[in-house]
Design an enzyme around this catalytic site. Sequence first.
Site, PDB file in Angstrom:
ATOM      1  CE1 TYR A 297      -6.959  47.542   7.653  1.00 46.96           C
ATOM      2  CE2 TYR A 297      -5.691  48.937   9.131  1.00 46.96           C
ATOM      3  CZ  TYR A 297      -6.352  48.748   7.930  1.00 46.96           C
ATOM      4  OH  TYR A 297      -6.411  49.756   7.010  1.00 46.96           O
TER       5      TYR A 297
ATOM      6  N   GLY B  98      -3.114  47.651  -1.105  1.00 50.56           N
ATOM      7  CA  GLY B  98      -4.096  47.236  -2.112  1.00 50.56           C
ATOM      8  C   GLY B  98      -3.427  46.150  -2.940  1.00 50.56           C
ATOM      9  CB  THR B  99      -2.489  42.705  -2.080  1.00 51.91           C
ATOM     10  OG1 THR B  99      -3.737  42.442  -1.442  1.00 51.91           O
ATOM     11  CG2 THR B  99      -1.441  43.032  -1.051  1.00 51.91           C
ATOM     12  CG  ASN B 100      -7.402  43.178  -5.024  1.00 48.06           C
ATOM     13  OD1 ASN B 100      -7.067  42.114  -4.516  1.00 48.06           O
ATOM     14  ND2 ASN B 100      -8.484  43.835  -4.655  1.00 48.06           N
ATOM     15  CG  ASP B 101      -5.001  48.112  -8.516  1.00 49.89           C
ATOM     16  OD1 ASP B 101      -5.056  47.743  -9.695  1.00 49.89           O
ATOM     17  OD2 ASP B 101      -5.919  48.732  -7.946  1.00 49.89           O
TER      18      ASP B 101
ATOM     19  CG  HIS C  32     -13.423   8.288  -4.340  1.00 48.15           C
ATOM     20  ND1 HIS C  32     -13.907   9.157  -5.286  1.00 48.15           N
ATOM     21  CD2 HIS C  32     -12.139   8.638  -4.116  1.00 48.15           C
ATOM     22  CE1 HIS C  32     -12.937   9.973  -5.649  1.00 48.15           C
ATOM     23  NE2 HIS C  32     -11.854   9.685  -4.958  1.00 48.15           N
TER      24      HIS C  32
ATOM     25  NE  ARG D 183     -12.807  47.673  -4.068  1.00 47.63           N
ATOM     26  CZ  ARG D 183     -12.583  46.484  -3.492  1.00 47.63           C
ATOM     27  NH1 ARG D 183     -13.481  45.951  -2.685  1.00 47.63           N
ATOM     28  NH2 ARG D 183     -11.452  45.840  -3.718  1.00 47.63           N
TER      29      ARG D 183
ATOM     30  CG  MET E  75      -0.596   7.816  -4.622  1.00 43.82           C
ATOM     31  SD  MET E  75       0.822   8.125  -3.623  1.00 43.82           S
ATOM     32  CE  MET E  75       0.096   8.379  -2.042  1.00 43.82           C
TER      33      MET E  75
ATOM     34  NE  ARG F 219      -3.229  -2.145   3.085  1.00 44.50           N
ATOM     35  CZ  ARG F 219      -4.549  -2.059   3.213  1.00 44.50           C
ATOM     36  NH1 ARG F 219      -5.142  -0.899   3.129  1.00 44.50           N
ATOM     37  NH2 ARG F 219      -5.264  -3.120   3.429  1.00 44.50           N
TER      38      ARG F 219
ATOM     39  CB  SER G 292      -4.865  50.329   3.461  1.00 38.53           C
ATOM     40  OG  SER G 292      -5.559  49.120   3.240  1.00 38.53           O
TER      41      SER G 292
ATOM     42  NE  ARG H 150     -10.792  52.681  -3.434  1.00 39.87           N
ATOM     43  CZ  ARG H 150     -10.687  51.515  -4.063  1.00 39.87           C
ATOM     44  NH1 ARG H 150      -9.579  50.800  -3.931  1.00 39.87           N
ATOM     45  NH2 ARG H 150     -11.677  51.064  -4.780  1.00 39.87           N
TER      46      ARG H 150
ATOM     47  CD  GLU I 129      -4.445  50.941  -5.071  1.00 38.89           C
ATOM     48  OE1 GLU I 129      -5.058  49.879  -5.222  1.00 38.89           O
ATOM     49  OE2 GLU I 129      -5.000  52.053  -5.011  1.00 38.89           O
TER      50      GLU I 129
HETATM   51  C1  PEP Z   1      -6.575  46.679  -4.313  1.00 35.66           C
HETATM   52  O1  PEP Z   1      -6.101  47.106  -5.372  1.00 35.66           O
HETATM   53  O2  PEP Z   1      -6.097  45.736  -3.688  1.00 35.66           O
HETATM   54  C2  PEP Z   1      -7.795  47.279  -3.783  1.00 35.66           C
HETATM   55  C3  PEP Z   1      -8.268  46.891  -2.615  1.00 35.66           C
HETATM   56  O3  PEP Z   1      -8.429  48.160  -4.551  1.00 35.66           O
HETATM   57  P1  PEP Z   1      -9.396  47.768  -5.757  1.00 35.66           P
HETATM   58  O4  PEP Z   1      -9.576  46.276  -5.738  1.00 35.66           O
HETATM   59  O5  PEP Z   1     -10.654  48.489  -5.539  1.00 35.66           O
HETATM   60  O6  PEP Z   1      -8.610  48.251  -6.935  1.00 35.66           O
HETATM   61 MG    MG Z   2      -6.763  49.029  -6.110  1.00 34.47          MG
END
Ligand code: PEP
Ligand code: MG
Length: 983
Positions: free
Chosen positions: A960, A875-878, A537, A671, A176, A165, A873, A727, A854
Amino acid sequence: MPQVQKKATSTKSKLQKSVAKVAKNVARNVKSVANGVSKKVNKTVKKEKAKVSAALAKLAVGKVPAALKPAKRTYFFGSGKAEGSKEMKNLLGGKGANLAEMTNIGIPVPPGFTITTDVCNEFYQAGRRLPKGLEEDLRTSIAKMEKLVGLKFGDTKNPLLVSVRSGARASMPGMMDTILNLGLNDETAAGLAAASGNERFAYDSYRRFVAMYGDVVLGMKPERKEDHDPFEVLLHKKKEAEGVKNDSDLSAEALKELVHEFKAEIKKRIGADFPTNPYDQLKGAIMAVFNSWENDRANAYRKLNGIPVEWGTAVNVQAMVFGNKGDDSATGVCFTRDPASGENFFYGEFLINAQGEDVVAGIRTPQKIVELQKTFPNAYKELLDIRRKLEKHYRDMQDIEFTIEASKLYMLQCRSGKRTGFASVRIAVEMVEEKLISRDEALRRVEPEALNQLLRPVFDPPAKVAADKERRILAKGLPAGPGAATGKVVFFAEDAESWAARGETVILCRHETSPEDIRGMDASIGFLTAFGGMTSHAALVARQMGKVSIVGCEAVSFDYHARKMTVETSRPGTADAGGGAVVFNEGDWISLDGFTGEVIQGRVETTPSEIIRVLIEKNLAPAQAPVYQRYARLLEWADKVRRLRVRANADQPDQAAASVAFGAEGIGLCRTEHMFFGEGKIGPMREMIVAENEHDRRLALAKLLPLQREDFAGIFRAMKGRPVTIRTLDPPLHEFLPHDEAGVRDLATATGKPIAEIKERIEGLKESNPMLGHRGCRLGISYPEITEMQARAIFEAACDLADNKEPVFPEIMIPLVGIKRELDLQADLVRKTADAVFAERKRKVPYLVGTMIEIPRAAITAAKIAETAEFFSFGTNDLTQMTFGLSRDDVPRVLADYIRQDIYDVDPFVSIDREGVGALMKMAVAGGRSTKPKLKLGICGEHGGEPGSVMFCHEIGLDYVSCSPYRLPIARLAAAQAALKAS
Ligand code: PEP
Ligand code: MG
């Protein structure tokens, strides 16, 4: 780190470790032996060193240290003593480590040995070949087993049979391969029949072995997806020819014939004879298990679960015990607590006269474990003792496999049991109450994402009652995965994947599922199967993935070729929908109640979870909500432990209220552009955009001001003095303009401008790359009156609350800043507006002005930006978009290819890329705090609610995280886990 490089580095460190170990041994030897011997040692060392050199050169990772001897490759267990222990999971895999541990604590385990995960890596490095010297180890270990059980491997009189096994470090159920009854050929099978006095049993084991070996080692799979397993087809024919229903009703003679038919089929398909030498069989099986570490389904599973390829799998070779020896034998699978609800009651299933895979594969529907006490009272009692002992020892719910051979109980596996989110929370909280584990341990045990399940919808009760009245509840199966799902029927995993990819909500319906279906199962919201029990399963995977699932629904049958499913509605135990059958075609709607096991025709509206009802809808009292109570307890403990604060991304007063209910300590991102799509706001917003001069723009803004002020006041009120980060306007202006003729006409009427002029203006505002265009603070810089209006609305709302003695704390956040002067200009405007409003209102409210980080330039120049900013803060998306140079909207185009080719481990828009984006964040933290040591730091990109990213935010010292309201419970628990990990 790219996968190949990672693999090379880990191999390098393993080789170096083993070299160092051997160097030590050699040094010891050199001291104690005569010169001649030590020369010999040196020669061996030289040889080994050359081998390692070659291996390392191939990997191009570095130089070789002094000496090498292969590490210990096999670890024996048996008769109350084991070389391994539960702490050795990395080397022995979960199964091997726990077999060793159970042996050591006096639980009856058949003897055997574990081939280490390092050997798996050796196997791959040698081009999928077993390392030299392993065969010798196999023979030595088999000899030890022979001694303990008093049987001989390959003996024609009374042979020892073994199981082979897989067992990786992390459990990968069914991914597996496994081979049972290994060691049988025509002679040993005859010997087994004679020695056991049970010919049927011997040939039942033999046919199972040939089929399993044929499938796993020799690759005898169905040729097309619509086809059945080739051995199953022959078995089915045989049962028909013999006029029997169950496998266990086949006679010894029929089974013997079946073995010949299986072998003939193998010869026909692959042109080779079935191997007869037991050691050849054993080596073939071990290689097959190693190979299965990199089969498609294991690769897919590893990707889904973040299990690195370099961990490898161990192989466990163990003396067979037989649950198929007759009616005094049985096999079963249990959980020490209910894996669906978490209730503390012994939960399991067994089959008499069967082997383990029959229970998991769902070939026969098993009996409940309590029934065992009727047929096997002693074994049942012993099993209950083992249940207690294992829970006490492991201090966690265990998933166990057992076999009863001739009334004697053996344990074949124990591991931490997979469980639903509901069960996970309940077991953790109740184990604290039982003083089995500490609160910290409970917090560590629950996967933050599991909390998602507790927030999942259930069927809307009136809709369910209506479905019942309309006789749409067609059948009942086993409720294997809780929740309510309503979606379209698909019959094949591949279809589930492609339908889901085009946005359909699908429910995968099959006879049974198999590990090959893993990707399709991931793409479905639920599964329905005709066969199998709660440990099949489909049931295991559903609980692990948090899917709704009903299994073992015998009223369901399939015609895969016609892509139809029939549900018999007049069978006993199911609701009678008028008698007869209901046929589902691919794409028809179906609903599954994963709490009750009911299969419902058509769609059924869903309603929120108990937690939502208590916290958000407030129509259920906490005292009436046990799931809520346990959830609240766990999160209360989490809140005591975590350092990171949690905030919500919310734009409306109702969202703000929901956020507070889910534990938000503030709003991390409001936003404001989302507000302009609300009732009555888009008109003046459009007027503002098409205005040709400041005067007209200000007129339109004056209409917007009271609307914005009202929104802000609502949010401030809901947040009761908690900080609210608002914002200023972010996206490009043309996003707000009408895209249809009617909208253009309305705008023309409202502004008194000709339609052609409006169209021209819309055209003129279009940008080539709006993501990198006139958005963020750039809008406020071009049109300061917009920022001014927004700041005025914020401060006037704040003053309104303060007039009422309601606490309020706004934080105004400027987006998309890359250069300090951008922030200076906008911050100055905000502060001047604040002063003006405070002067008019003859009062002051506390507030802050800060910025988003960002844009990579902002991260790099954070020290300067912090001279003006009172908070950052992320803005990790941008920031991710701009760091990768990859549009956040277009990422799906490349994602699948990039994950498949190991360029990305995961979608960087989901989990923070620590190496790149993370480095920029660290730079910004250091820069910002070098200017202002107490600078407040947070994150408001989507990563703020993803457990791995929350961990990172804790590590780099943010204050935060902010995420969507429904992810707050996840963020709270993840933050607690981060704090526990760091302490
Ligand atoms: C970001 O860019 O992470 C963000 C929070 O702003 P938005 O998604 O509105 O561009
Ligand atoms: Mg942004």
